[in-house]
Scaffold this active site. Sequence first.
Site, PDB file in Angstrom:
ATOM      1  N   GLY A  54       1.211  -1.604  -0.454  1.00  0.00           N
ATOM      2  CA  GLY A  54       0.443  -0.166   0.060  1.00  0.00           C
ATOM      3  C   GLY A  54       0.792   1.071  -0.053  1.00  0.00           C
ATOM      4  N   GLU A  55       0.650   2.091   0.759  1.00  0.00           N
ATOM      5  CA  GLU A  55       1.223   3.307   0.733  1.00  0.00           C
ATOM      6  C   GLU A  55       1.820   3.424   2.261  1.00  0.00           C
ATOM      7  OE1 GLU A  55       1.586   5.507  -1.142  1.00  0.00           O
ATOM      8  OE2 GLU A  55       0.180   5.024  -2.964  1.00  0.00           O
ATOM      9  N   SER A  56       3.246   3.339   2.623  1.00  0.00           N
ATOM     10  CA  SER A  56       4.501   2.592   3.206  1.00  0.00           C
ATOM     11  C   SER A  56       4.591   4.589   4.355  1.00  0.00           C
ATOM     12  CB  SER A  56       5.272   2.242   3.483  1.00  0.00           C
ATOM     13  OG  SER A  56       6.354   3.457   3.177  1.00  0.00           O
ATOM     14  N   CYS A  86       6.256  -5.409  -0.075  1.00  0.00           N
ATOM     15  CA  CYS A  86       6.141  -4.230  -0.554  1.00  0.00           C
ATOM     16  C   CYS A  86       6.728  -3.361   0.361  1.00  0.00           C
ATOM     17  CB  CYS A  86       5.103  -3.231  -1.672  1.00  0.00           C
ATOM     18  SG  CYS A  86       5.929  -2.334  -3.036  1.00  0.00           S
ATOM     19  N   ARG A 118      12.815   3.224  -2.022  1.00  0.00           N
ATOM     20  CA  ARG A 118      11.314   2.700  -2.412  1.00  0.00           C
ATOM     21  C   ARG A 118      11.242   3.300  -4.233  1.00  0.00           C
ATOM     22  NH1 ARG A 118       7.459   6.354   0.573  1.00  0.00           N
ATOM     23  NH2 ARG A 118       8.155   8.208  -0.274  1.00  0.00           N
ATOM     24  N   ILE A 147       4.880  -3.439  -8.489  1.00  0.00           N
ATOM     25  CA  ILE A 147       4.018  -2.467  -8.355  1.00  0.00           C
ATOM     26  C   ILE A 147       4.894  -1.367  -7.442  1.00  0.00           C
ATOM     27  CG2 ILE A 147       1.787  -1.271  -8.212  1.00  0.00           C
ATOM     28  CD1 ILE A 147       0.667  -4.519  -7.956  1.00  0.00           C
ATOM     29  N   ARG A 148       5.217  -0.093  -7.831  1.00  0.00           N
ATOM     30  CA  ARG A 148       6.328   0.614  -7.924  1.00  0.00           C
ATOM     31  C   ARG A 148       6.831   0.417  -5.930  1.00  0.00           C
ATOM     32  NH1 ARG A 148       2.347   5.511  -5.255  1.00  0.00           N
ATOM     33  NH2 ARG A 148       4.213   6.520  -4.980  1.00  0.00           N
ATOM     34  N   HIS A 183       4.327  -8.602  -4.920  1.00  0.00           N
ATOM     35  CA  HIS A 183       2.831  -8.785  -4.176  1.00  0.00           C
ATOM     36  C   HIS A 183       2.040 -10.074  -4.571  1.00  0.00           C
ATOM     37  CE1 HIS A 183       1.689  -4.472  -2.894  1.00  0.00           C
ATOM     38  NE2 HIS A 183       2.897  -4.535  -4.490  1.00  0.00           N
ATOM     39  N   GLU A 185       0.335 -11.464  -2.749  1.00  0.00           N
ATOM     40  CA  GLU A 185      -1.263 -11.622  -2.655  1.00  0.00           C
ATOM     41  C   GLU A 185      -1.892 -11.796  -4.458  1.00  0.00           C
ATOM     42  OE1 GLU A 185      -0.663  -7.317  -2.283  1.00  0.00           O
ATOM     43  OE2 GLU A 185       0.182  -9.619  -1.866  1.00  0.00           O
TER      44      GLU A 185
END
Length: 205
Positions: A54-56, A86, A118, A147-148, A183, A185
């Site tokens: 997600g957004e760390s 991630c 990052r 993803i990013r 990821h 999942e």
Amino acid sequence: MSLNLGVLSIQGDILENVLAVKAAIDELGIDGTVTSVRTPDEISNVDGLIIPGGESTTIGRLSVANGTLKILKEKIDQGMPVLGICAGMIMLSKNAQDKVVGKIDQPLLDILDIKLERNSFGRQRESFESDISLNSIGIPSFNGVFIRAPSISDVGSDVEVLSKFNEKIVAVKKNNVIGVAFHPELTRDISLHKYFVNLTNTLKN
């Protein structure tokens, strides 16, 4: 004794990880449950925890605001197994820089002695998939969804490198702690979630 697994549900790929852990528990035939957790009380009751992608920065700041960062660090230091995916791996690091903006100011758990960057492979539009190997934990081939994604350029002496992609480290392990840049999942392959469930079950029993 029944295994109680949690997915940190502050922000990110929560449902996907809950479903993957449920599938892993079922396939392994282990007596266990998985729930979304976000409060210090809920976290204190789990045997193992996934910190999802997600957004760390958001996850970190909200964890400080609701008091979960402290209990997370205490539980992990006491031996609770954790899988950081991630953003979750960024959260577990001692320090993190961003490829674009450089030094960043965000709450971290200070668990893994790693040098992390990052957005190491680029922004959202540079997302990609690639087969990687996690041989040392019995997963010879895995479809990595990046993803990013962050990457690791250096690790401390107590951190084991599990996988590399283009010479960049994308998965590490330190005792009860696993961090991955991709990821799991988002694939149908639940082998990494099964490994984590097994690890948690072994350490509990």
